[in-house]
Design an enzyme around this catalytic site. Structure first.
Site, short mmCIF file in Angstrom:
data_model
loop_
_atom_site.label_atom_id
_atom_site.label_comp_id
_atom_site.label_asym_id
_atom_site.label_seq_id
_atom_site.Cartn_x
_atom_site.Cartn_y
_atom_site.Cartn_z
N LYS A 129 33.36 18.67 38.34
CA LYS A 129 34.23 19.66 37.73
C LYS A 129 35.27 19.11 36.87
O LYS A 129 36.20 18.71 37.71
CB LYS A 129 34.70 20.66 38.73
CG LYS A 129 35.49 21.96 38.48
CD LYS A 129 35.80 22.89 39.34
CE LYS A 129 36.64 23.98 39.30
NZ LYS A 129 36.23 24.64 38.06
N THR A 147 39.07 24.00 34.31
CA THR A 147 39.18 25.29 35.08
C THR A 147 39.58 26.18 34.20
O THR A 147 40.36 25.94 33.07
CB THR A 147 40.34 24.91 36.19
OG1 THR A 147 40.52 26.15 37.09
CG2 THR A 147 41.71 24.70 35.77
N GLU A 161 32.06 22.95 34.49
CA GLU A 161 32.43 23.60 35.82
C GLU A 161 31.27 23.25 36.88
O GLU A 161 31.48 23.70 38.09
CB GLU A 161 32.42 25.05 35.43
CG GLU A 161 33.66 25.65 34.82
CD GLU A 161 34.95 25.74 35.68
OE1 GLU A 161 34.78 25.78 36.90
OE2 GLU A 161 35.60 26.40 35.17
#
Length: 103
Positions: free
Chosen positions: A21, A24, A74
């Site tokens: 990841k 954000t 993500e």
């Protein structure tokens, strides 16, 4: 103890630490982060610190302009990403992408 600068749901911790990841997506309340910022990261649930990240880029996006690239960053499918964003930020359309790397 220093306060955390940004928090993530605990379910994302392992993906962040493993480098799976790398972005954000946040609402306007967290649109102030800039490229080069070094941030202490905590878990949303208990505010426990778990890493430090550096912001590598920022941009804006809408729910309709999210792409497969965003989803990959993500570590989700595009369908999953759109659902997660809609669940976290109902009735919002403008978002801020924060790209980062763990330090």
């Amino acid at each position: 103890m220093q306060p955390n600068d940004i928090t993530f749901f605990q379910r994302f911790q392992d993906d962040i630490l493993a480098g799976r990841k790398t972005i954000t997506i946040r609402d306007e309340s967290e649109s102030h982060f800039k490229t080069g910022d070094v941030l202490r990261v905590g878990r949303f649930e208990d505010d426990g610190y778990f890493c430090t990240i550096e912001v590598t880029a920022t941009s804006t996006v809408t729910l309709d302009t999210l792409t497969e690239k965003h989803a990959k960053q993500e570590n989700m499918t595009l369908t999953e990403l759109k659902k997660v964003i809609a669940d976290i930020y109902p009735d919002q359309t403008q978002f801020y992408v924060i790209e980062f790397k763990c330090l």
